[in-house]
Structures are given as C-alpha cells and as structure tokens.
Write a protein that holds these residues in place. Structure first.
Motif, short mmCIF file in Angstrom:
data_model
loop_
_atom_site.label_atom_id
_atom_site.label_comp_id
_atom_site.label_asym_id
_atom_site.label_seq_id
_atom_site.Cartn_x
_atom_site.Cartn_y
_atom_site.Cartn_z
N VAL A 192 0.86 -1.18 0.00
CA VAL A 192 0.00 0.00 0.00
C VAL A 192 0.90 1.23 0.00
CG1 VAL A 192 -1.82 1.28 1.18
CG2 VAL A 192 -1.81 -1.23 1.27
N TYR A 193 0.61 2.16 -0.89
CA TYR A 193 1.38 3.40 -1.02
C TYR A 193 0.48 4.60 -0.73
CZ TYR A 193 4.43 0.49 -4.04
OH TYR A 193 5.24 -0.50 -4.55
N SER A 194 1.07 5.62 -0.19
CA SER A 194 0.32 6.85 0.09
C SER A 194 0.38 7.83 -1.07
CB SER A 194 0.86 7.53 1.35
OG SER A 194 2.22 7.88 1.18
N ARG A 195 0.66 7.35 -2.25
CA ARG A 195 0.62 8.18 -3.45
C ARG A 195 0.23 7.31 -4.64
NH1 ARG A 195 4.69 8.10 -7.16
NH2 ARG A 195 6.47 6.75 -6.71
N SER A 196 -0.17 7.94 -5.69
CA SER A 196 -0.55 7.22 -6.90
C SER A 196 0.69 6.90 -7.71
CB SER A 196 -1.51 8.07 -7.73
OG SER A 196 -1.81 7.43 -8.94
N LEU A 197 0.93 5.63 -7.98
CA LEU A 197 2.01 5.26 -8.87
C LEU A 197 1.59 5.54 -10.32
CD1 LEU A 197 3.31 1.83 -7.50
CD2 LEU A 197 4.01 4.14 -6.87
N SER A 198 2.53 5.98 -11.12
CA SER A 198 2.26 6.20 -12.54
C SER A 198 2.17 4.85 -13.25
CB SER A 198 3.38 7.04 -13.15
OG SER A 198 4.59 6.30 -13.17
N ALA A 199 1.67 4.87 -14.47
CA ALA A 199 1.57 3.64 -15.25
C ALA A 199 2.95 3.01 -15.46
CB ALA A 199 0.91 3.94 -16.60
N SER A 200 3.96 3.84 -15.65
CA SER A 200 5.32 3.31 -15.86
C SER A 200 5.88 2.71 -14.57
CB SER A 200 6.24 4.41 -16.39
OG SER A 200 6.36 5.46 -15.47
N GLU A 201 5.52 3.27 -13.43
CA GLU A 201 5.97 2.70 -12.16
C GLU A 201 5.28 1.37 -11.87
OE1 GLU A 201 7.19 6.54 -9.45
OE2 GLU A 201 5.06 6.16 -9.80
N VAL A 202 4.00 1.27 -12.20
CA VAL A 202 3.30 -0.01 -12.07
C VAL A 202 3.95 -1.05 -12.95
CG1 VAL A 202 1.12 -1.22 -12.52
CG2 VAL A 202 1.10 1.02 -11.39
#
Length: 204
Positions: free
Chosen positions: A181-191
């Motif tokens: 669980v992250y407290s920020r939105s991962l970008s599509a490239s990070e996913v």
C-alpha cells in the motif's frame, strides 16, 4: 512513501518464518494460513485470512496505490475478497466476482471489464489519482465499468486480506505473495516497473 517504496508491505518470508511487514509499521495477524516452500501463503477459500491493525496507511484519501501478487485457484463462493477495510467509497475493498471472475471495488461500485487470469500469478495494481481509480493486470491498464471518480479513502480501520471484514462466505481461494500500500498514486510506468521486477519469480 517516496519513490516506489510502499508505506505498507506484507510478504511471505519462508514456511518457517511466517509473515513480515517490511516497513515495520504494522502488526499482522494470520488465521490458519498455509505457508508454501516457494515463500507464498495460501488461502483455502473457507477460513484463512490475514488482518493488519488499524492504520492511516489505508486512509490515503485521494491519492494512493494498492498492489498484490495473487494466484486465483478458483471460486470459494461469492465475492471472494482480495482485501477489505469496508465495502464503501471511503474504504479499501477489492473482490473477485465468484461467477464472472471480474475484479470489483468498493462493494461493486466499479469493476473491470475483463476477467483476471486464473491458475497463474497476476500482478494486480489499483491506483487512485485525485480520487480517480485505475486498475492494472500485469502492468496493463484495464477497462472499467461503473463509477471511476470521486473516491476519498479515509477509513483507517482493520485491513483484512483474503476475507470480507463483515464476515460471511467471502474467503479467497488462492495464494498471495506480496501486498503493498502506497500513500501516493504510482504512474503507469511505475506499475509496469514493479511488475517487471518480480515477474521472473512468478513465471509470468
């Protein structure tokens, strides 16, 4: 968190070392799980689940991410929970529809138009960006139906993995190796990068 470091991560260490929250931030309680030699843990579809203590880690409001490496063995009933704090728009919630094998969120408010692969490991990632949800299977964005915007995740109650917080026959039948669980939105490239980092381990 910063970079791609999660605020919360549960993962199997070994079949003798139980589970580990690698961030050291949360208490994990297991309920009759089976630990496998490949350092994953199995849910039997009838009684196995994990809980993690109440935490603001799952109350990230408008921006956050949940990731899970999951292996779906089959249907154990209806709405088999992957994770759940509650099943409303202010709480984390994800489940496998027991008949269609689509993944739904927030009590069915939003769901994938495609089914999650079964009988193999899948990297499932769900991002919230300004309250807008996006879902990825193995790094690929999925089409969604229902309400995709307006989410504000504020419920910090106990997190259940593999079971619905309200009880009932909503157990997961399968395996989980990693959940973050992250407290920020991962970008599509990070996913995509996170998927690529572990795909070799899971033969994807």
């Amino acid at each position: 968190g910063t970079g791609t470091s999660p605020d919360y991560q549960v993962s199997a260490r070994s079949n003798t070392q139980n589970l580990l929250d690698t961030t050291g931030r949360n208490t994990i309680t297991t309920n009759s799980l089976t630990y496998n030699s490949n350092t994953t843990f199995s849910f039997n579809g009838s009684s196995n689940y994990i809980t993690a203590a109440s935490s603001n880690d799952w109350a990230f409001q408008l921006d956050g991410t949940v990731e899970q490496w999951v292996y779906i063995s089959g249907n154990s009933g209806t709405n088999n929970r992957l994770w759940c704090v509650n099943n409303n728009s202010s709480s984390l919630d994800a489940y496998l529809n027991g008949s269609s094998y689509n993944i739904y969120f927030h009590g069915g408010t939003v769901g994938t138009t495609s089914t999650i692969p079964t009988g193999q490991w899948v990297h499932l990632a769900v991002t919230y960006t300004g309250g807008t949800i996006a879902v990825y299977f193995n790094g690929v964005a999925q089409g969604l139906t229902g309400t995709t915007t307006g989410y504000n995740i504020t419920n910090n109650s106990t997190l259940y993995i593999g079971q619905y917080q309200g009880g009932g026959n909503y157990y997961l039948n399968g395996q989980v190796a990693i959940m973050r669980v992250y407290s920020r939105s991962l970008s599509a490239s990070e996913v995509q990068s996170n998927f690529m980092a572990h795909r070799g381990r899971f033969g994807v």
